[in-house]
Design an enzyme around this catalytic site. Structure first.
Site: not given
Ligand code: NAP
Length: 261
Positions: A14, A65, A159-160, A17
């Site tokens: 991922g 994926d 999710y948690a 983004r």
């Molecule tokens: P985001 O901007 O929605 O990015 C999610 C990323 O995951 C994207 O790059 C997406 O890639 C990728 N992804 C999703 N499903 C996928 C799949 N099946 N195969 C490959 N890639 C996949 O969210 P983010 O906030 O940066 O999240 C990144 C991580 O941080 C996640 O694990 C999330 O749970 C964790 N997190 C985020 C927060 C927060 O507040 N933002 C807090 C705690 C934890 P594509 O677009 O190419 O599908």
């Protein structure tokens, strides 16, 4: 910044983004070669890889994926053929699933678990043979403060639970892989600006969310993706070889257990 990581090859799932993208950029600044994994965002991944190469860095965009073990194996093979043996794996790809006991249904739950938990198993299994053979590896899993079990954001139950599983497996995998020179740690972000949190909200909704979460944190604000990436880079560094089985909370002091007066 001194480029110390010229001999490191990182795979960031991922990576096109949000937190993953910031992590890719942080690793490139350190001099590492980086494979930017994507699933739904091929253009963003390709543009980021182009940008890095144009600036003299080493990067490729690799689609998979991560819930699909065969696709993950192919991605690892391609990365190692084009960039060299993977020494750093960041399991960042993740999805949310706003569901309650009322709205739970098996397909949504299965997909949530496949992306947030099973993918981490697939990627680690795909890289660990090479890491073991070389006696070196760094694995960083992106968890969440939701996985600590002391937050209560509405509709975030399942999710948690997946992130709690990430925390437990991080520690268990560290036990299995430590004797081979491989560290396994996690970073647990608090609310951080990204498509996941800001993307589907109006400006007003986002500002209201920021205000309510800022009040909960010692630092009085929410996080930026670069701040999570800094913690990931700390744990992924060659110098971090005596840190393993840890879950590093990066939330501005929201889940501090101190109480907030
Ligand atoms: P985001 O901007 O929605 O990015 C999610 C990323 O995951 C994207 O790059 C997406 O890639 C990728 N992804 C999703 N499903 C996928 C799949 N099946 N195969 C490959 N890639 C996949 O969210 P983010 O906030 O940066 O999240 C990144 C991580 O941080 C996640 O694990 C999330 O749970 C964790 N997190 C985020 C927060 C927060 O507040 N933002 C807090 C705690 C934890 P594509 O677009 O190419 O599908």
């Amino acid at each position: 910044m001194t480029k110390q990581w010229a001999d490191q090859v990182a795979l960031v799932t991922g990576g096109a983004r949000g937190i993953g993208r910031a992590t890719v950029q942080r690793f490139v600044a350190q001099g590492a070669a980086v494979a930017i994994n994507y699933s739904a965002s091929p253009e963003k991944a390709a543009a980021l890889a182009d940008e890095i190469r144009a600036a003299g860095g080493r990067a490729i965009a690799v689609g998979a994926d991560v819930a699909d073990a065969a696709a993950v194996n192919a991605m690892v093979s391609r990365t190692e053929a084009e960039l060299g043996p993977i020494s750093i794996l960041v399991n960042n790809a993740g999805i949310g699933w706003p569901a309650t006991l009322e709205t739970w249904e098996p397909a949504g739950y299965a997909r949530l678990r496949a992306v947030n938990v099973d993918a981490m198993i697939h990627t680690i299994r795909a890289v660990m043979g090479g890491m073991k053979a070389r006696g070196f590896g760094r694995v960083v899993n992106i968890s969440s403060v939701a996985g600590h079990g002391n937050t209560g954001f509405v509709g975030n139950h399942f999710y948690a639970a997946t992130k709690a599983e990430v925390n437990i497996l991080t520690r268990r995998f560290a036990i299995e892989l430590g004797p081979h020179g491989i560290t396994v740690n996690a970073v647990a972000p608090g609310l951080t600006r990204s498509d996941m949190t800001q993307g589907k909200r109006s400006d007003a909704e986002w500002q209201a969310l920021v205000a309510s979460f800022s009040k909960l944190a010692i630092m009085g604000r929410v996080g930026e993706p670069e701040e999570i990436a800094n913690a990931v880079a700390f744990l992924a560094a060659p110098e971090a070889g005596f840190i393993t089985a840890q879950v590093l909370t990066v939330d501005g002091g929201r889940t501090d257990y101190i109480g907030h007066g």
